[in-house]
Motif scaffolding. Structure first.
Motif, mmCIF file in Angstrom:
data_model
loop_
_atom_site.group_PDB
_atom_site.id
_atom_site.type_symbol
_atom_site.label_atom_id
_atom_site.label_comp_id
_atom_site.label_asym_id
_atom_site.label_seq_id
_atom_site.Cartn_x
_atom_site.Cartn_y
_atom_site.Cartn_z
ATOM 1 N N TYR A 134 -2.953 -9.613 63.810
ATOM 2 C CA TYR A 134 -2.354 -9.335 65.106
ATOM 3 C C TYR A 134 -3.245 -9.814 66.235
ATOM 4 O O TYR A 134 -4.465 -9.926 66.087
ATOM 5 N N ILE A 135 -2.588 -10.167 67.337
ATOM 6 C CA ILE A 135 -3.268 -10.620 68.541
ATOM 7 C C ILE A 135 -2.635 -9.902 69.726
ATOM 8 O O ILE A 135 -1.406 -9.833 69.832
ATOM 9 N N GLY A 136 -3.478 -9.400 70.618
ATOM 10 C CA GLY A 136 -2.996 -8.673 71.781
ATOM 11 C C GLY A 136 -3.160 -9.447 73.069
ATOM 12 O O GLY A 136 -3.973 -10.376 73.164
ATOM 13 N N LEU A 137 -2.376 -9.047 74.058
ATOM 14 C CA LEU A 137 -2.363 -9.680 75.362
ATOM 15 C C LEU A 137 -2.160 -8.601 76.419
ATOM 16 O O LEU A 137 -1.210 -7.823 76.330
ATOM 17 N N TYR A 138 -3.055 -8.553 77.401
ATOM 18 C CA TYR A 138 -2.865 -7.616 78.508
ATOM 19 C C TYR A 138 -1.707 -8.115 79.359
ATOM 20 O O TYR A 138 -1.576 -9.303 79.588
ATOM 21 N N LYS A 139 -0.872 -7.176 79.794
ATOM 22 C CA LYS A 139 0.309 -7.550 80.595
ATOM 23 C C LYS A 139 -0.050 -7.768 82.044
ATOM 24 O O LYS A 139 -0.980 -7.264 82.556
ATOM 25 N N GLU B 263 -5.032 -0.671 80.949
ATOM 26 C CA GLU B 263 -3.886 -1.504 81.309
ATOM 27 C C GLU B 263 -2.914 -1.586 80.133
ATOM 28 O O GLU B 263 -3.313 -1.416 78.982
ATOM 29 N N PRO B 264 -1.648 -1.874 80.436
ATOM 30 C CA PRO B 264 -0.692 -2.083 79.352
ATOM 31 C C PRO B 264 -1.074 -3.327 78.554
ATOM 32 O O PRO B 264 -1.502 -4.336 79.115
ATOM 33 N N LYS B 265 -0.937 -3.226 77.251
ATOM 34 C CA LYS B 265 -1.239 -4.338 76.362
ATOM 35 C C LYS B 265 -0.106 -4.447 75.349
ATOM 36 O O LYS B 265 0.469 -3.448 74.938
ATOM 37 N N ILE B 266 0.200 -5.664 74.968
ATOM 38 C CA ILE B 266 1.237 -5.909 73.970
ATOM 39 C C ILE B 266 0.611 -6.771 72.876
ATOM 40 O O ILE B 266 -0.139 -7.695 73.162
ATOM 41 N N THR B 267 0.904 -6.411 71.638
ATOM 42 C CA THR B 267 0.288 -7.065 70.491
ATOM 43 C C THR B 267 1.358 -7.536 69.524
ATOM 44 O O THR B 267 2.281 -6.779 69.215
ATOM 45 N N TYR B 268 1.220 -8.778 69.080
ATOM 46 C CA TYR B 268 2.138 -9.283 68.062
ATOM 47 C C TYR B 268 1.500 -9.084 66.699
ATOM 48 O O TYR B 268 0.339 -9.423 66.486
ATOM 49 N N VAL B 269 2.281 -8.528 65.787
ATOM 50 C CA VAL B 269 1.844 -8.124 64.457
ATOM 51 C C VAL B 269 2.571 -8.966 63.419
ATOM 52 O O VAL B 269 3.788 -9.157 63.521
ATOM 53 N N LYS B 270 1.841 -9.446 62.413
ATOM 54 C CA LYS B 270 2.458 -10.221 61.325
ATOM 55 C C LYS B 270 1.856 -9.775 59.997
ATOM 56 O O LYS B 270 0.641 -9.820 59.798
ATOM 57 N N ASN B 271 2.713 -9.345 59.107
ATOM 58 C CA ASN B 271 2.298 -8.929 57.772
ATOM 59 C C ASN B 271 2.004 -10.158 56.915
ATOM 60 O O ASN B 271 2.694 -11.169 57.009
ATOM 61 N N VAL B 272 0.979 -10.056 56.094
ATOM 62 C CA VAL B 272 0.653 -11.092 55.106
ATOM 63 C C VAL B 272 0.681 -10.385 53.759
ATOM 64 O O VAL B 272 -0.362 -10.024 53.200
ATOM 65 N N PRO B 273 1.877 -10.129 53.219
ATOM 66 C CA PRO B 273 2.007 -9.265 52.044
ATOM 67 C C PRO B 273 1.284 -9.764 50.797
ATOM 68 O O PRO B 273 0.760 -8.956 50.027
ATOM 69 N N ASP B 274 1.218 -11.075 50.606
ATOM 70 C CA ASP B 274 0.541 -11.599 49.414
ATOM 71 C C ASP B 274 -0.953 -11.305 49.421
ATOM 72 O O ASP B 274 -1.586 -11.289 48.368
ATOM 73 N N LYS B 275 -1.516 -11.078 50.598
ATOM 74 C CA LYS B 275 -2.947 -10.775 50.718
ATOM 75 C C LYS B 275 -3.200 -9.306 51.029
ATOM 76 O O LYS B 275 -4.342 -8.867 51.093
ATOM 77 N N GLY B 276 -2.122 -8.543 51.275
ATOM 78 C CA GLY B 276 -2.267 -7.119 51.560
ATOM 79 C C GLY B 276 -2.913 -6.828 52.909
ATOM 80 O O GLY B 276 -3.577 -5.810 53.072
ATOM 81 N N VAL B 277 -2.699 -7.739 53.871
ATOM 82 C CA VAL B 277 -3.316 -7.569 55.184
ATOM 83 C C VAL B 277 -2.301 -7.809 56.298
ATOM 84 O O VAL B 277 -1.207 -8.318 56.056
ATOM 85 N N ILE B 278 -2.721 -7.469 57.503
ATOM 86 C CA ILE B 278 -1.904 -7.638 58.699
ATOM 87 C C ILE B 278 -2.744 -8.368 59.735
ATOM 88 O O ILE B 278 -3.897 -7.983 59.977
ATOM 89 N N GLU C 140 3.428 -2.055 71.764
ATOM 90 C CA GLU C 140 2.919 -1.886 73.126
ATOM 91 C C GLU C 140 2.081 -0.620 73.206
ATOM 92 O O GLU C 140 2.404 0.386 72.568
ATOM 93 N N TYR C 141 1.027 -0.672 74.008
ATOM 94 C CA TYR C 141 0.131 0.465 74.185
ATOM 95 C C TYR C 141 -0.707 0.245 75.444
ATOM 96 O O TYR C 141 -0.539 -0.764 76.137
ATOM 97 N N HIS C 142 -1.587 1.179 75.734
ATOM 98 C CA HIS C 142 -2.478 1.076 76.893
ATOM 99 C C HIS C 142 -3.913 1.060 76.389
ATOM 100 O O HIS C 142 -4.297 1.895 75.566
ATOM 101 N N TRP C 143 -4.701 0.100 76.920
ATOM 102 C CA TRP C 143 -6.050 -0.093 76.400
ATOM 103 C C TRP C 143 -6.987 -0.491 77.533
ATOM 104 O O TRP C 143 -6.542 -1.060 78.533
ATOM 105 N N LEU C 144 -8.267 -0.233 77.360
ATOM 106 C CA LEU C 144 -9.252 -0.605 78.355
ATOM 107 C C LEU C 144 -9.440 -2.119 78.351
ATOM 108 O O LEU C 144 -9.813 -2.707 77.333
#
Length: 151
Positions: free
Chosen positions: A146-151, A129-144, A117-121
């Motif tokens: 994520y998608i955010g949603l304003y609350k 506004e407050p924003k919440i982002t879901y994060v998912k690691n993709v370890p086999d590719k070395g990347v992450i 959770e964080y605050h973003w324009l």
């Protein structure tokens, strides 16, 4: 029957994306879409996923889009402004000074997936506004992913 399913499936997927765009997505939908995006990256790699993530449709609609960074905080996929792909966002702070990309990386590394959770324009309202982002690691590719949603 199989042929009919192959013809109907893209229409159904397009309708689902349109329905999500018409309504404000829920946190559960954002979580599911992030996990689906991570699976696409895991199966096809970042470059092939980039095509799907940049294109309007299932992974990009309204204010919703998939971000992909590496473990060093470099943007690999950023659909709203592809010119920023390849740039480091490791030290980006929200309006309260939170190092949000570092937290995204930490959640991915320590838990594999989760919410940040964080605050973003919000460009739609032009307000912080407050924003919440879901994060998912993709370890086999070395990347992450994520998608955010304003609350």
């Amino acid at each position: 029957m199989r042929r009919r399913l192959l013809l109907v499936l893209p229409l159904a997927l397009g309708f689902a994306a349109s329905a999500l765009a018409a309504e404000r997505p829920t946190q559960d939908q954002i979580q599911a879409l992030t996990i689906k995006a991570a699976a696409l990256v895991a199966a096809n790699g970042v470059e092939k996923a980039k095509e799907a993530f940049h294109r309007e449709g299932e992974f990009r609609f309204g204010e919703i889009y998939v971000n992909v960074i590496d473990a060093n905080g470099t943007w690999l996929i950023y659909p709203p402004n592809p010119r920023n792909e390849g740039k480091s966002v490791l030290n980006v702070k929200d309006s309260n000074g939170k190092l949000l990309v570092q937290e995204i990386i930490q959640v991915a590394r320590d838990k594999g997936e989760g919410w940040v959770e964080y605050h973003w324009l919000n460009p739609a309202s032009n307000r912080i506004e407050p924003k919440i982002t879901y994060v998912k690691n993709v370890p086999d590719k070395g990347v992450i992913t994520y998608i955010g949603l304003y609350k």
